[in-house]
Write an enzyme that holds these catalytic residues in place. Sequence first.
Site, PDB file in Angstrom:
ATOM      1  N   HIS A 128      -1.863   0.354  -9.962  1.00  0.00           N
ATOM      2  CA  HIS A 128      -2.365  -0.671  -9.040  1.00  0.00           C
ATOM      3  C   HIS A 128      -2.915  -1.888  -9.807  1.00  0.00           C
ATOM      4  O   HIS A 128      -4.092  -2.220  -9.708  1.00  0.00           O
ATOM      5  CB  HIS A 128      -3.442  -0.082  -8.119  1.00  0.00           C
TER       6      HIS A 128
ATOM      7  N   GLU B 219      -4.587   7.287  -4.811  1.00  0.00           N
ATOM      8  CA  GLU B 219      -4.861   6.584  -6.066  1.00  0.00           C
ATOM      9  C   GLU B 219      -6.212   7.037  -6.595  1.00  0.00           C
ATOM     10  O   GLU B 219      -7.163   7.131  -5.800  1.00  0.00           O
ATOM     11  CB  GLU B 219      -4.862   5.072  -5.835  1.00  0.00           C
TER      12      GLU B 219
ATOM     13  N   ARG C  75       0.866  -1.170   0.000  1.00  0.00           N
ATOM     14  CA  ARG C  75       0.000   0.000   0.000  1.00  0.00           C
ATOM     15  C   ARG C  75       0.903   1.221   0.000  1.00  0.00           C
ATOM     16  O   ARG C  75       1.960   1.219   0.658  1.00  0.00           O
ATOM     17  CB  ARG C  75      -0.906   0.022   1.248  1.00  0.00           C
TER      18      ARG C  75
HETATM   19  C1  8YV Z   1      -7.381  -5.401  -5.241  1.00  0.00           C
HETATM   20  C2  8YV Z   1      -5.423  -5.372  -3.754  1.00  0.00           C
HETATM   21  O1  8YV Z   1      -7.756  -6.261  -6.174  1.00  0.00           O
HETATM   22  O2  8YV Z   1      -6.393  -7.404  -3.048  1.00  0.00           O
HETATM   23  C3  8YV Z   1      -5.870  -6.350  -2.726  1.00  0.00           C
HETATM   24  O3  8YV Z   1      -5.659  -6.060  -1.540  1.00  0.00           O
HETATM   25  O4  8YV Z   1      -4.693  -4.497  -3.499  1.00  0.00           O
HETATM   26  C4  8YV Z   1      -5.880  -5.442  -5.140  1.00  0.00           C
HETATM   27  O5  8YV Z   1      -5.286  -6.563  -5.682  1.00  0.00           O
HETATM   28  C5  8YV Z   1      -7.844  -4.020  -5.571  1.00  0.00           C
HETATM   29  O6  8YV Z   1      -7.689  -3.236  -4.423  1.00  0.00           O
HETATM   30  C6  8YV Z   1      -9.282  -4.013  -6.038  1.00  0.00           C
HETATM   31  O7  8YV Z   1     -10.163  -4.334  -4.993  1.00  0.00           O
END
Ligand code: 8YV
Length: 350
Positions: free
Chosen positions: A309, A290, A261
Amino acid sequence: MHAQHYSPQGASQMASDAANPLPRRKVVVLKALDDDQMSTLREHHDVVVLPEGLSTQAREDALRDVLRDAHGLISSGHVITPSLLDAAPVLRVICSVSVGYDNYPLTAMNARGILLCNTPDVLTETTADTGFLLIMATARRAVELACKVRDGQWTESLTPSHFGTDVHGKTLGMIGMGRIGAAIARRGALGFNMRIQYSNASPKPELESELGATRVELDSLLETSDFVCVTVPLSEQTERLIGRRELELMPASAFLINIARGRVIDEGALIECLERGGIRGAGLDVFEQEPLPASSPLTRLPQVVALPHIGSATHETRRAMAQRALDNLLLALAGESPLSAVNETHWTRR
Ligand code: 8YV
């Protein structure tokens, strides 16, 4: 109307009692799943899908409105606040289409007995591929040099000013050695003959024997790794884990990769460090804000590979994540244990 009992593949057999079918519930879906998955959901429950393209505030207002009498929510990418939970008095379960759950107010959910489900495992390998993509792309300057080709600037043979850095045989320092961290470390050790060191809350003896990995203190990892890869979840403990002091420990030849993150790294300190050549490059899939604002220097620094992302964003994996969220929701609304939950011990099964 009553729903059929639901038994997802791989889940424990649910109690089947045709004489006592499950009640249909109202379920809110923030982003539509695949058509067949939506049909399955509609067979069992009454479904409201929030319209696409709403502004953040309009989405929040619409969500507040539809959650008034909803029992379930399938969510992704939306920040759920305690005040939104106050507007959802019968909500029993939120299923996130993500493994990370920093968008959810866990303490408030625990206090209200609301179950939070996530999607681990199904995205591990895809997200690890993204991590390794960033290692390779930053080290070999793939994006910077591909842009020259695209711009018609490949007019003479390469000089040392265009050369990159080897990945194979180098030292990979993993900050966080959970499922995704281990999958990246495996790629490094087995595919690229890298020496693996890691910092993690708990030791991982099985990975130490499988990959020859060594557990070290964070400072030592930063000082001695060629590639530092951040995979820890965001929490109070990990917010801004990597700040100015930590970046200064890294050698000028090192690369920093973040697929966790954005807020785990102090982005201002990282930009300053990159601009003065404190490290050689950074591969970033996640950012403090983001989408990354176009005004951010991270969009322009040539030694930065910035991705929007894409961690888990393949057709196969996003479908598997949606399926996991659907399975979790149907199981939870049937009063059954979901396939993957964050706070099952706090869940009030109603
Ligand atoms: C999510 C992610 O798919 O799974 C997670 O924690 O960071 C991503 O792979 C994205 O946030 C969409 O929900």
